[in-house]
Design a protein around this motif. Structure first.
Motif, PDB file in Angstrom:
ATOM      1  N   SER A   8       0.821  -1.206   0.000  1.00 53.77           N
ATOM      2  CA  SER A   8       0.000   0.000   0.000  1.00 53.77           C
ATOM      3  C   SER A   8       0.859   1.263   0.000  1.00 53.77           C
ATOM      4  O   SER A   8       0.512   2.251   0.596  1.00 53.77           O
ATOM      5  CB  SER A   8      -0.948  -0.007   1.197  1.00 53.77           C
ATOM      6  N   ILE A  19      -1.251   4.310   2.872  1.00 50.64           N
ATOM      7  CA  ILE A  19      -2.513   4.346   3.614  1.00 50.64           C
ATOM      8  C   ILE A  19      -2.318   3.530   4.877  1.00 50.64           C
ATOM      9  O   ILE A  19      -1.886   2.375   4.828  1.00 50.64           O
ATOM     10  CB  ILE A  19      -3.671   3.791   2.762  1.00 50.64           C
ATOM     11  N   LEU A  24      -4.686   8.624   4.508  1.00 46.14           N
ATOM     12  CA  LEU A  24      -3.706   8.746   3.435  1.00 46.14           C
ATOM     13  C   LEU A  24      -2.566   9.635   3.928  1.00 46.14           C
ATOM     14  O   LEU A  24      -2.797  10.780   4.320  1.00 46.14           O
ATOM     15  CB  LEU A  24      -4.352   9.368   2.199  1.00 46.14           C
ATOM     16  N   ARG A  45      -1.659  10.503  -7.021  1.00 46.65           N
ATOM     17  CA  ARG A  45      -2.365  10.231  -5.757  1.00 46.65           C
ATOM     18  C   ARG A  45      -3.763   9.699  -6.023  1.00 46.65           C
ATOM     19  O   ARG A  45      -4.205   8.737  -5.386  1.00 46.65           O
ATOM     20  CB  ARG A  45      -2.445  11.504  -4.900  1.00 46.65           C
ATOM     21  N   GLN A  49      -5.251   6.096  -4.815  1.00 55.56           N
ATOM     22  CA  GLN A  49      -6.430   5.974  -3.947  1.00 55.56           C
ATOM     23  C   GLN A  49      -7.518   5.081  -4.531  1.00 55.56           C
ATOM     24  O   GLN A  49      -8.437   4.691  -3.799  1.00 55.56           O
ATOM     25  CB  GLN A  49      -7.013   7.367  -3.654  1.00 55.56           C
ATOM     26  N   LYS A  52     -11.253   5.917  -3.719  1.00 56.81           N
ATOM     27  CA  LYS A  52     -11.733   5.978  -2.328  1.00 56.81           C
ATOM     28  C   LYS A  52     -11.349   7.313  -1.681  1.00 56.81           C
ATOM     29  O   LYS A  52     -10.242   7.805  -1.865  1.00 56.81           O
ATOM     30  CB  LYS A  52     -11.143   4.822  -1.531  1.00 56.81           C
ATOM     31  N   TYR A  54     -10.310   9.685   1.427  1.00 58.74           N
ATOM     32  CA  TYR A  54      -9.520   9.542   2.653  1.00 58.74           C
ATOM     33  C   TYR A  54      -9.286  10.901   3.293  1.00 58.74           C
ATOM     34  O   TYR A  54      -9.129  11.901   2.582  1.00 58.74           O
ATOM     35  CB  TYR A  54      -8.130   8.964   2.345  1.00 58.74           C
ATOM     36  N   ALA A  56      -6.378  13.117   4.838  1.00 58.11           N
ATOM     37  CA  ALA A  56      -4.974  13.076   4.435  1.00 58.11           C
ATOM     38  C   ALA A  56      -4.082  13.849   5.386  1.00 58.11           C
ATOM     39  O   ALA A  56      -4.485  14.872   5.950  1.00 58.11           O
ATOM     40  CB  ALA A  56      -4.828  13.648   3.026  1.00 58.11           C
ATOM     41  N   LEU A  81     -10.865  13.780  -3.928  1.00 55.65           N
ATOM     42  CA  LEU A  81     -10.899  12.521  -3.168  1.00 55.65           C
ATOM     43  C   LEU A  81     -10.337  12.636  -1.753  1.00 55.65           C
ATOM     44  O   LEU A  81      -9.955  11.641  -1.152  1.00 55.65           O
ATOM     45  CB  LEU A  81     -10.179  11.388  -3.912  1.00 55.65           C
ATOM     46  N   LEU A  82     -10.286  13.840  -1.206  1.00 56.28           N
ATOM     47  CA  LEU A  82      -9.831  14.015   0.168  1.00 56.28           C
ATOM     48  C   LEU A  82     -10.974  14.524   1.035  1.00 56.28           C
ATOM     49  O   LEU A  82     -11.777  15.340   0.605  1.00 56.28           O
ATOM     50  CB  LEU A  82      -8.661  15.009   0.224  1.00 56.28           C
TER      51      LEU A  82
END
Length: 128
Positions: A8, A19, A24, A45, A49, A52, A54, A56, A81-82
């Protein structure tokens, strides 16, 4: 920071990503980041991911310089995506300057500066 699982972890010339505990993490290298570099970092990034979301944590203590166009990109488009962003800085002066920057550029998601990974982790856990 803690041990990283080799399955990961992603690394390019600018940042190492992993992760851990549904967070993240990004550890930036000793680099200068312009707009094209910022776009590559975000693109890599997002792929890492796999769609998904996350919270961070970004450790930026080693970064040499970030150009203003890259900063603007990262504070807006760079939030894809954050859920939130905790940024680890290396000094009280960096923290003050960073807070001024955040108040002017107003990131699209909750963002806060920290001087320790532990405190950053405590804060982002509220977004999991």
């Amino acid at each position: 920071m803690t041990k990283k699982d080799s399955f990961s972890v992603f690394e390019n010339n600018f940042v190492k990503l992993w992760i851990e505990d549904e967070i993240l993490w990004g550890e930036y290298k000793e680099v200068v980041i312009g707009l094209e570099e910022a776009k590559k970092i975000v693109r890599d990034r997002i792929i890492f991911q796999q769609g998904k979301l996350y919270p961070a944590i970004a450790d930026i203590r080693k970064i040499k310089y970030v150009h203003s166009d890259a900063n603007k990109y990262l504070s807006k488009e760079g939030n894809a995506l954050l859920l939130c962003g905790a940024i680890i800085v290396g000094s009280h002066v960096s923290e003050i300057l960073g807070n001024v920057y955040l108040s002017i550029n107003k990131p699209l998601l909750p963002t806060k500066l920290f001087r320790s990974a532990e405190k950053a982790k405590e804060w982002v856990k509220f977004f999991i």
